[in-house]
Design a protein around this motif. Structure first.
Motif, PDB file in Angstrom:
ATOM      1  N   ALA A 235       0.842  -1.201   0.000  1.00 35.51           N
ATOM      2  CA  ALA A 235       0.000   0.000   0.000  1.00 35.51           C
ATOM      3  C   ALA A 235       0.878   1.253   0.000  1.00 35.51           C
ATOM      4  N   HIS A 236       1.956   1.206   0.777  1.00 30.45           N
ATOM      5  CA  HIS A 236       2.871   2.351   0.842  1.00 30.45           C
ATOM      6  C   HIS A 236       3.453   2.629  -0.547  1.00 30.45           C
ATOM      7  N   PHE A 237       3.901   1.572  -1.191  1.00 26.77           N
ATOM      8  CA  PHE A 237       4.527   1.726  -2.509  1.00 26.77           C
ATOM      9  C   PHE A 237       3.530   2.269  -3.532  1.00 26.77           C
ATOM     10  N   LYS A 238       2.320   1.748  -3.455  1.00 22.82           N
ATOM     11  CA  LYS A 238       1.297   2.205  -4.412  1.00 22.82           C
ATOM     12  C   LYS A 238       1.015   3.700  -4.216  1.00 22.82           C
ATOM     13  N   LYS A 239       0.950   4.098  -2.953  1.00 24.71           N
ATOM     14  CA  LYS A 239       0.662   5.518  -2.677  1.00 24.71           C
ATOM     15  C   LYS A 239       1.798   6.405  -3.211  1.00 24.71           C
ATOM     16  N   VAL A 240       3.048   5.953  -3.011  1.00 25.72           N
ATOM     17  CA  VAL A 240       4.189   6.729  -3.525  1.00 25.72           C
ATOM     18  C   VAL A 240       4.049   6.873  -5.044  1.00 25.72           C
ATOM     19  N   CYS A 241       3.756   5.755  -5.707  1.00 29.62           N
ATOM     20  CA  CYS A 241       3.621   5.780  -7.173  1.00 29.62           C
ATOM     21  C   CYS A 241       2.483   6.715  -7.593  1.00 29.62           C
ATOM     22  N   ASP A 242       1.352   6.607  -6.898  1.00 24.89           N
ATOM     23  CA  ASP A 242       0.185   7.429  -7.266  1.00 24.89           C
ATOM     24  C   ASP A 242       0.483   8.919  -7.084  1.00 24.89           C
ATOM     25  N   LEU A 243       1.139   9.228  -5.964  1.00 21.05           N
ATOM     26  CA  LEU A 243       1.441  10.651  -5.707  1.00 21.05           C
ATOM     27  C   LEU A 243       2.417  11.188  -6.752  1.00 21.05           C
ATOM     28  N   LEU A 244       3.421  10.378  -7.100  1.00 12.69           N
ATOM     29  CA  LEU A 244       4.375  10.824  -8.132  1.00 12.69           C
ATOM     30  C   LEU A 244       3.633  11.087  -9.442  1.00 12.69           C
ATOM     31  N   SER A 245       2.730  10.176  -9.783  1.00 15.57           N
ATOM     32  CA  SER A 245       1.972  10.361 -11.029  1.00 15.57           C
ATOM     33  C   SER A 245       1.136  11.632 -10.956  1.00 15.57           C
ATOM     34  N   SER A 246       0.545  11.888  -9.781  1.00 14.53           N
ATOM     35  CA  SER A 246      -0.297  13.087  -9.664  1.00 14.53           C
ATOM     36  C   SER A 246       0.542  14.357  -9.801  1.00 14.53           C
ATOM     37  N   LEU A 247       1.838  14.245  -9.485  1.00 15.37           N
ATOM     38  CA  LEU A 247       2.732  15.408  -9.651  1.00 15.37           C
ATOM     39  C   LEU A 247       3.376  15.417 -11.033  1.00 15.37           C
ATOM     40  N   GLU A 248       2.977  14.452 -11.856  1.00 16.97           N
ATOM     41  CA  GLU A 248       3.546  14.297 -13.198  1.00 16.97           C
ATOM     42  C   GLU A 248       5.060  14.124 -13.161  1.00 16.97           C
ATOM     43  N   ILE A 249       5.531  13.423 -12.125  1.00 13.00           N
ATOM     44  CA  ILE A 249       6.944  13.051 -12.078  1.00 13.00           C
ATOM     45  C   ILE A 249       7.035  11.636 -12.664  1.00 13.00           C
ATOM     46  N   GLY A 250       7.689  11.533 -13.812  1.00 12.07           N
ATOM     47  CA  GLY A 250       7.767  10.240 -14.492  1.00 12.07           C
ATOM     48  C   GLY A 250       8.725   9.290 -13.773  1.00 12.07           C
ATOM     49  N   TYR A 251       8.430   8.016 -13.763  1.00 18.03           N
ATOM     50  CA  TYR A 251       9.320   7.042 -13.125  1.00 18.03           C
ATOM     51  C   TYR A 251       9.140   5.696 -13.802  1.00 18.03           C
ATOM     52  N   THR A 252      10.137   4.824 -13.610  1.00 18.91           N
ATOM     53  CA  THR A 252       9.940   3.442 -14.031  1.00 18.91           C
ATOM     54  C   THR A 252      10.194   2.563 -12.815  1.00 18.91           C
ATOM     55  N   ILE A 253       9.410   1.527 -12.690  1.00 22.89           N
ATOM     56  CA  ILE A 253       9.629   0.613 -11.565  1.00 22.89           C
ATOM     57  C   ILE A 253      10.730  -0.356 -11.966  1.00 22.89           C
ATOM     58  N   ASP A 254      11.770  -0.409 -11.139  1.00 23.76           N
ATOM     59  CA  ASP A 254      12.908  -1.277 -11.428  1.00 23.76           C
ATOM     60  C   ASP A 254      13.020  -2.310 -10.299  1.00 23.76           C
ATOM     61  N   PRO A 255      12.509  -3.518 -10.532  1.00 22.60           N
ATOM     62  CA  PRO A 255      12.493  -4.512  -9.450  1.00 22.60           C
ATOM     63  C   PRO A 255      13.887  -4.939  -9.010  1.00 22.60           C
ATOM     64  N   LEU A 256      14.918  -4.571  -9.795  1.00 21.31           N
ATOM     65  CA  LEU A 256      16.282  -4.959  -9.423  1.00 21.31           C
ATOM     66  C   LEU A 256      16.982  -3.895  -8.587  1.00 21.31           C
ATOM     67  N   LEU A 257      16.323  -2.769  -8.386  1.00 24.04           N
ATOM     68  CA  LEU A 257      16.971  -1.695  -7.636  1.00 24.04           C
ATOM     69  C   LEU A 257      16.985  -2.035  -6.146  1.00 24.04           C
ATOM     70  N   VAL A 258      18.186  -2.254  -5.598  1.00 23.62           N
ATOM     71  CA  VAL A 258      18.259  -2.556  -4.162  1.00 23.62           C
ATOM     72  C   VAL A 258      19.144  -1.581  -3.394  1.00 23.62           C
ATOM     73  N   ARG A 259      20.101  -0.945  -4.087  1.00 24.83           N
ATOM     74  CA  ARG A 259      20.996   0.054  -3.475  1.00 24.83           C
ATOM     75  C   ARG A 259      21.969  -0.545  -2.464  1.00 24.83           C
ATOM     76  N   GLY A 260      23.046   0.272  -2.220  1.00 23.49           N
ATOM     77  CA  GLY A 260      24.208  -0.288  -1.527  1.00 23.49           C
ATOM     78  C   GLY A 260      24.211  -0.275  -0.015  1.00 23.49           C
ATOM     79  N   MET A 261      23.261   0.390   0.606  1.00 24.45           N
ATOM     80  CA  MET A 261      23.294   0.436   2.070  1.00 24.45           C
ATOM     81  C   MET A 261      22.249  -0.521   2.623  1.00 24.45           C
ATOM     82  N   ASP A 262      22.576  -1.063   3.789  1.00 24.01           N
ATOM     83  CA  ASP A 262      21.655  -2.038   4.386  1.00 24.01           C
ATOM     84  C   ASP A 262      20.403  -1.398   4.957  1.00 24.01           C
ATOM     85  N   TYR A 263      20.476  -0.081   5.206  1.00 23.56           N
ATOM     86  CA  TYR A 263      19.405   0.505   6.011  1.00 23.56           C
ATOM     87  C   TYR A 263      18.095   0.759   5.281  1.00 23.56           C
TER      88      TYR A 263
END
Ligand code: AMP
Length: 423
Positions: A235-263
């Motif tokens: 639900a959190h992720f969906k809301k982030v995506c929806d809000l970005l779309s409402s601001l017309e900030i384009g994005y692509t979902i990258d299921p491989l994105l994990v980033r280098g920090m553990d936190y």
């Protein structure tokens, strides 16, 4: 030219006078934009306790195992900060910033240090700006961070980029996904790269980040975390995506994105630019809901990003964007004789007090050489003074760009040039 005896360390770079205006220009954009977003600046020491960085970023991360500059002095272990999320959280906990009320919306600009192999866009001392919003678990905070990040590039004029977004889940979703991922990888474990085999037990999700050739086939078909998020994280992720779309900030979902920090928990994002070479990441960030507690504070959700300033400048170069005007000075006082020089020394502060930038020759050179210097300094005007001018109280003011001259007294000169600086 003789070879310099002493040089900077590998991967550490001087910012020379010709370069510093663009740094100041970018810093000003960041400060102005941060004020618009109501972020407050935080400045922390360059050095932190080694333990904080290890604990904060993760014992087994590349940064901690390979890249930190650490040393001991007396009984203390020091590390040059490799990033600022853990130090800002340390500061938040140490100074009880939660007591200020609300969520803390902090931003920073400054140098970071990582002992990486230097290449274009990768240095050992580099600079980041970034924000940390501590105290809110609301997707609005994630989106505000991303919007702030994008606003900087927009103001700079960089328009061509790719915002990659993923959710790395909360601990529950992650645990479940890690097992699924390990079950998938296990039968082929010995075909994975050496690094990925190591990560299989310690941090299997980082395998998705692998650049090794032999891993790619397995990564391509791996199960994705998006299919294993629990209800809250989804639900959190969906809301982030929806809000970005409402601001017309384009994005692509990258299921491989994990980033280098553990936190990181839940939202992870990265901004890349096609105008950069192999080091194409402009900025990255995400949510880190467990870090404040990990560092000794109360459980407190938080989200932030960090952006590389050198990378932003490389993109600007590629795009022919210049952030700073060429250097200039309003008035160069050129003098003939000692009396005129003494007059110049006294007149400089008069001009400066009236908001006019002014300089003179410090080397006792000929008038001709001084005029050359005025040109080199890109002076708007040369104020030429000799004994005759002093006696008459009228000086020659030469417009260096249009090459015409007028005879004026000092007050008239100030009237004429003062508006330049105040434009
Ligand atoms: P990170 O803190 O690793 O998420 O990095 C955030 C951003 O900082 C990256 O997207 C880069 O733009 C920049 N960055 C990270 N490491 C370096 C480095 N060694 N040299 C220059 N920029 C860097």
């Amino acid at each position: 030219m003789a070879k310099a005896k002493y040089t900077t360390h590998l991967g550490m770079v001087d910012i020379l006078p010709d370069e510093s205006p663009k740094w100041r220009a970018l810093e000003q954009i960041i400060h102005e934009e941060a004020a618009r977003y109501n972020f407050e600046e935080i400045r922390t020491p360059i050095m932190e306790q080694t333990e904080l960085i290890k604990r904060g970023i993760g014992q087994l991360t590349d940064i901690v195992t390979k890249e930190i500059f650490a040393f001991t002095k007396g009984d203390s272990n020091y590390v040059l900060r490799p990033e600022l999320t853990a130090p800002v959280v340390r500061s938040y906990v140490q100074h009880h910033l939660a007591q200020r009320g609300g969520s803390q919306k902090l931003y920073y600009i400054g140098p970071m240090f990582r002992a990486e192999r230097p290449q274009k866009g990768r240095q050992r001392q580099f600079h980041q700006f970034g924000v940390e919003v501590i105290g809110s678990g609301d997707p609005v905070a994630d989106v505000e961070c991303i919007a702030f990040m994008m606003s900087i590039y927009k103001r700079v004029g960089i328009k061509n980029f790719n915002l990659k977004l993923n959710s790395v889940g909360d601990p529950e979703s992650r645990e479940q996904y890690k097992n699924v991922l390990k079950d998938y990888l296990r039968p082929n474990l010995n075909q994975l790269s050496e690094l990925s085999q190591k990560r299989f037990e310690t941090n299997p999700m980082r395998i998705l980040d692998s650049k090794e050739k032999e891993d790619q086939e397995f990564i391509k078909n791996a199960p994705v975390i998006g299919d294993h998020l629990n209800e809250d994280s989804a639900a959190h992720f969906k809301k982030v995506c929806d809000l970005l779309s409402s601001l017309e900030i384009g994005y692509t979902i990258d299921p491989l994105l994990v980033r280098g920090m553990d936190y990181y928990t839940r939202t992870a994002f990265e901004l890349t630019s096609p105008d950069l070479g192999s080091q194409d990441a402009l900025a990255g960030g995400g949510r880190y809901d467990l870090l404040v507690e990990e560092i000794g504070g109360q459980p407190t959700p938080a989200v932030g990003f960090a952006a590389g300033m050198e990378r932003l400048f490389i993109a600007c170069e590629e795009l022919d964007i210049s952030l700073a005007e060429p250097k200039t000075v309003d008035v160069f006082i050129a003098t003939l004789g000692d009396t005129a020089r003494d007059w110049a020394v006294k007149t400089l502060p008069v001009l400066r007090d009236r908001g006019v930038s002014a300089t003179m020759d410090y080397l006792g050179r000929s008038l001709k050489a001084q005029m050359k210097d005025a040109n080199r300094e890109n002076a708007r005007y040369a104020l030429i003074v000799g004994d005759n001018e002093l006696e008459a109280g009228k000086f020659t003011l030469r417009n260096m760009h249009e090459s015409d001259e007028e005879q004026l007294d000092l007050e008239q000169i100030i009237q004429k040039v003062a508006h330049l600086s105040n434009d």
